[in-house]
Motif scaffolding. Structure first.
Motif, PDB file in Angstrom:
ATOM      1  N   TRP A 257       0.818  -1.209   0.000  1.00 59.21           N
ATOM      2  CA  TRP A 257       0.000   0.000   0.000  1.00 59.21           C
ATOM      3  C   TRP A 257       0.856   1.266   0.000  1.00 59.21           C
ATOM      4  O   TRP A 257       2.020   1.260   0.382  1.00 59.21           O
ATOM      5  CB  TRP A 257      -0.924   0.028   1.217  1.00 59.21           C
ATOM      6  CG  TRP A 257      -0.192   0.028   2.521  1.00 59.21           C
ATOM      7  CD1 TRP A 257       0.286   1.099   3.206  1.00 59.21           C
ATOM      8  CD2 TRP A 257       0.166  -1.118   3.305  1.00 59.21           C
ATOM      9  NE1 TRP A 257       0.912   0.715   4.372  1.00 59.21           N
ATOM     10  CE2 TRP A 257       0.859  -0.652   4.447  1.00 59.21           C
ATOM     11  CE3 TRP A 257      -0.029  -2.484   3.137  1.00 59.21           C
ATOM     12  CZ2 TRP A 257       1.342  -1.510   5.425  1.00 59.21           C
ATOM     13  CZ3 TRP A 257       0.467  -3.345   4.111  1.00 59.21           C
ATOM     14  CH2 TRP A 257       1.130  -2.849   5.236  1.00 59.21           C
TER      15      TRP A 257
ATOM     16  N   GLN B 298       0.326   5.696   1.010  1.00 60.70           N
ATOM     17  CA  GLN B 298      -0.345   6.493   2.035  1.00 60.70           C
ATOM     18  C   GLN B 298      -1.836   6.656   1.762  1.00 60.70           C
ATOM     19  O   GLN B 298      -2.636   6.782   2.687  1.00 60.70           O
ATOM     20  CB  GLN B 298       0.323   7.863   2.123  1.00 60.70           C
ATOM     21  CG  GLN B 298       1.643   7.850   2.879  1.00 60.70           C
ATOM     22  CD  GLN B 298       1.437   8.028   4.366  1.00 60.70           C
ATOM     23  OE1 GLN B 298       0.814   8.982   4.818  1.00 60.70           O
ATOM     24  NE2 GLN B 298       1.997   7.111   5.147  1.00 60.70           N
ATOM     25  N   ASN B 299      -2.229   6.642   0.485  1.00 58.78           N
ATOM     26  CA  ASN B 299      -3.646   6.823   0.144  1.00 58.78           C
ATOM     27  C   ASN B 299      -4.401   5.502   0.066  1.00 58.78           C
ATOM     28  O   ASN B 299      -5.557   5.466  -0.365  1.00 58.78           O
ATOM     29  CB  ASN B 299      -3.784   7.580  -1.173  1.00 58.78           C
ATOM     30  CG  ASN B 299      -3.024   6.913  -2.302  1.00 58.78           C
ATOM     31  OD1 ASN B 299      -2.596   5.767  -2.191  1.00 58.78           O
ATOM     32  ND2 ASN B 299      -2.845   7.634  -3.397  1.00 58.78           N
ATOM     33  N   LEU B 300      -3.755   4.399   0.455  1.00 63.07           N
ATOM     34  CA  LEU B 300      -4.336   3.042   0.510  1.00 63.07           C
ATOM     35  C   LEU B 300      -4.542   2.404  -0.852  1.00 63.07           C
ATOM     36  O   LEU B 300      -5.132   1.319  -0.944  1.00 63.07           O
ATOM     37  CB  LEU B 300      -5.670   3.028   1.278  1.00 63.07           C
ATOM     38  CG  LEU B 300      -5.642   3.522   2.721  1.00 63.07           C
ATOM     39  CD1 LEU B 300      -6.978   3.243   3.391  1.00 63.07           C
ATOM     40  CD2 LEU B 300      -4.510   2.897   3.509  1.00 63.07           C
TER      41      LEU B 300
ATOM     42  N   ILE C 158      -3.079   0.969   7.375  1.00 63.80           N
ATOM     43  CA  ILE C 158      -3.278   2.253   8.051  1.00 63.80           C
ATOM     44  C   ILE C 158      -3.352   2.035   9.562  1.00 63.80           C
ATOM     45  O   ILE C 158      -3.891   1.034  10.027  1.00 63.80           O
ATOM     46  CB  ILE C 158      -4.571   2.946   7.539  1.00 63.80           C
ATOM     47  CG1 ILE C 158      -4.671   4.374   8.082  1.00 63.80           C
ATOM     48  CG2 ILE C 158      -5.798   2.135   7.863  1.00 63.80           C
ATOM     49  CD1 ILE C 158      -5.788   5.185   7.438  1.00 63.80           C
TER      50      ILE C 158
ATOM     51  N   ARG D 151      -4.053   7.756  12.261  1.00 65.67           N
ATOM     52  CA  ARG D 151      -4.273   8.519  11.022  1.00 65.67           C
ATOM     53  C   ARG D 151      -5.750   8.743  10.740  1.00 65.67           C
ATOM     54  O   ARG D 151      -6.110   9.563   9.902  1.00 65.67           O
ATOM     55  CB  ARG D 151      -3.628   7.795   9.841  1.00 65.67           C
ATOM     56  CG  ARG D 151      -2.098   7.869   9.838  1.00 65.67           C
ATOM     57  CD  ARG D 151      -1.517   7.047   8.711  1.00 65.67           C
ATOM     58  NE  ARG D 151      -2.070   7.444   7.431  1.00 65.67           N
ATOM     59  CZ  ARG D 151      -2.002   6.693   6.330  1.00 65.67           C
ATOM     60  NH1 ARG D 151      -1.438   5.500   6.374  1.00 65.67           N
ATOM     61  NH2 ARG D 151      -2.526   7.128   5.194  1.00 65.67           N
TER      62      ARG D 151
ATOM     63  N   ARG E 258      -5.690  11.056   7.505  1.00 66.70           N
ATOM     64  CA  ARG E 258      -4.527  11.826   7.068  1.00 66.70           C
ATOM     65  C   ARG E 258      -3.621  10.962   6.195  1.00 66.70           C
ATOM     66  O   ARG E 258      -3.500   9.759   6.408  1.00 66.70           O
ATOM     67  CB  ARG E 258      -3.729  12.330   8.277  1.00 66.70           C
ATOM     68  CG  ARG E 258      -4.398  13.454   9.040  1.00 66.70           C
ATOM     69  CD  ARG E 258      -3.453  13.990  10.115  1.00 66.70           C
ATOM     70  NE  ARG E 258      -3.150  12.950  11.106  1.00 66.70           N
ATOM     71  CZ  ARG E 258      -3.895  12.719  12.173  1.00 66.70           C
ATOM     72  NH1 ARG E 258      -4.977  13.459  12.395  1.00 66.70           N
ATOM     73  NH2 ARG E 258      -3.570  11.773  13.034  1.00 66.70           N
ATOM     74  N   TYR E 259      -2.989  11.612   5.226  1.00 64.02           N
ATOM     75  CA  TYR E 259      -1.996  10.920   4.398  1.00 64.02           C
ATOM     76  C   TYR E 259      -0.982  11.934   3.894  1.00 64.02           C
ATOM     77  O   TYR E 259      -1.224  13.145   3.917  1.00 64.02           O
ATOM     78  CB  TYR E 259      -2.668  10.217   3.215  1.00 64.02           C
ATOM     79  CG  TYR E 259      -3.129  11.146   2.110  1.00 64.02           C
ATOM     80  CD1 TYR E 259      -2.384  11.274   0.934  1.00 64.02           C
ATOM     81  CD2 TYR E 259      -4.297  11.895   2.228  1.00 64.02           C
ATOM     82  CE1 TYR E 259      -2.790  12.120  -0.084  1.00 64.02           C
ATOM     83  CE2 TYR E 259      -4.715  12.745   1.224  1.00 64.02           C
ATOM     84  CZ  TYR E 259      -3.956  12.848   0.064  1.00 64.02           C
ATOM     85  OH  TYR E 259      -4.362  13.703  -0.943  1.00 64.02           O
ATOM     86  N   ARG E 260       0.152  11.436   3.456  1.00 62.64           N
ATOM     87  CA  ARG E 260       1.190  12.289   2.896  1.00 62.64           C
ATOM     88  C   ARG E 260       1.215  12.135   1.385  1.00 62.64           C
ATOM     89  O   ARG E 260       1.263  11.010   0.878  1.00 62.64           O
ATOM     90  CB  ARG E 260       2.563  11.948   3.496  1.00 62.64           C
ATOM     91  CG  ARG E 260       2.684  12.357   4.954  1.00 62.64           C
ATOM     92  CD  ARG E 260       4.121  12.306   5.435  1.00 62.64           C
ATOM     93  NE  ARG E 260       4.236  12.801   6.802  1.00 62.64           N
ATOM     94  CZ  ARG E 260       4.334  14.078   7.132  1.00 62.64           C
ATOM     95  NH1 ARG E 260       4.334  15.002   6.167  1.00 62.64           N
ATOM     96  NH2 ARG E 260       4.436  14.450   8.394  1.00 62.64           N
ATOM     97  N   ASP E 261       1.181  13.273   0.700  1.00 56.55           N
ATOM     98  CA  ASP E 261       1.190  13.279  -0.760  1.00 56.55           C
ATOM     99  C   ASP E 261       2.632  13.384  -1.241  1.00 56.55           C
ATOM    100  O   ASP E 261       3.227  14.460  -1.247  1.00 56.55           O
ATOM    101  CB  ASP E 261       0.353  14.449  -1.280  1.00 56.55           C
ATOM    102  CG  ASP E 261       0.124  14.366  -2.780  1.00 56.55           C
ATOM    103  OD1 ASP E 261       0.807  13.550  -3.436  1.00 56.55           O
ATOM    104  OD2 ASP E 261      -0.712  15.120  -3.291  1.00 56.55           O
TER     105      ASP E 261
ATOM    106  N   SER F 191       1.277  16.901   4.188  1.00 55.45           N
ATOM    107  CA  SER F 191       0.214  16.189   4.898  1.00 55.45           C
ATOM    108  C   SER F 191      -1.143  16.707   4.438  1.00 55.45           C
ATOM    109  O   SER F 191      -1.385  17.915   4.451  1.00 55.45           O
ATOM    110  CB  SER F 191       0.368  16.382   6.410  1.00 55.45           C
ATOM    111  OG  SER F 191      -0.664  15.704   7.105  1.00 55.45           O
TER     112      SER F 191
END
Length: 276
Positions: free
Chosen positions: A24, A26-28, A133, A137, A149-152, A159
């Protein structure tokens, strides 16, 4: 890695590798990739020497590693197709796809663990028993929506907050649940499970170090190490520590509340057989 390290011009030794599957981002979204940790050297094939890299800053050239990986993967796909183990959509030409893939430069991303091997092991260890996750988060779950929350990474690692319908969140999450029995962590070369203890002792001896296997940690020590929270800490005063006074043992085959067992009685407990 084993093929290149076996060549005398690179290392001329048996390397080791620890590989962890990570599916995965950060955005799953589904993003399967493997993190590999490789020692900076290897054990000679006669088990008499620890051989260090021929190069100052890397083990093997990344271009050679990338080209070999490309060739091995494309060859495996061709073989799977020949064995009728690979199904393609109608009208799709595997030969054209693989020829185009071979014409491109592939990249195997390698770098030195700048924070040190210990930090890297801790980083990989966090993903072995977790999926996709962590709870911290998650921001909100209401009105059939989930916010987290996620990091792009495409936007300077900023964030951000993602808002998904609950069905879409569940769909993304379940993509990362591995099949039963699937091995998520694999060991290769001198780190392979077979004879690993003997080889590690030999490596330490050749490096002039004492081999000290790490002691098995208790669940309390592991929880503190991973979360930073001590389960023995009093939830009220936050300073005193809780002590185990008694154990409640459920009675097999009974739905009644468990009876109270004193610590002094634990050694005398015998398995009970449910009455049918």
């Amino acid at each position: 890695m084993r093929t290149l390290c076996a060549e005398e011009k690179y290392l001329g030794a048996r390397p080791g590798m620890l590989a962890v599957l990570h599916t995965w981002g950060q955005n799953l979204h589904y993003h399967p990739h493997v993190h590999a940790l490789v020692p900076a050297g290897g054990l000679s094939f006669d088990d008499q020497r620890w051989r260090r890299p021929k190069y100052k800053n890397y083990l093997v050239p990344v271009k050679a590693l990338s080209r070999l990986f490309r060739g091995r993967l494309v060859a495996a796909l061709r073989q799977r197709y020949t064995n009728k183990e690979l199904v393609l959509p109608p009208g799709t030409s595997l030969r054209n796809i693989l020829d185009a893939a071979m014409a491109k430069d592939w990249v195997v991303y390698t770098k030195e663990p700048f924070a040190g091997p210990g930090k890297l092991l801790n980083y990989l260890g966090r993903y072995i028993k977790r999926i996709a996750i962590s709870n911290d988060r998650l921001i909100d779950m209401s009105n059939d929506r989930v916010r987290f929350r996620y990091r792009d990474y495409a936007d300077n690692n900023r964030s951000k907050v993602m808002d998904l319908a609950s069905e879409e969140f569940i769909r993304r999450f379940l993509q990362h649940v591995l099949p039963a029995g699937f091995c998520k962590v694999r060991y290769y070369g001198l780190l392979a499970i077979r004879n690993r203890s003997r080889r590690l002792q030999l490596c330490h001896r050749l490096l002039g170090r004492r081999y000290q296997p790490s002691a098995k940690k208790s669940w309390i020590e592991l929880l503190i190490e991973v979360t930073g929270q001590d389960p023995r800490l009093c939830p009220d005063c936050k300073s005193g520590h809780l002590l185990v006074v008694d154990h409640l043992i459920p009675k097999v085959g009974s739905r009644a509340p468990p009876r109270l067992i004193r610590r002094s009685d634990l050694q005398q407990l015998k398995p009970t057989t449910p009455t049918l």
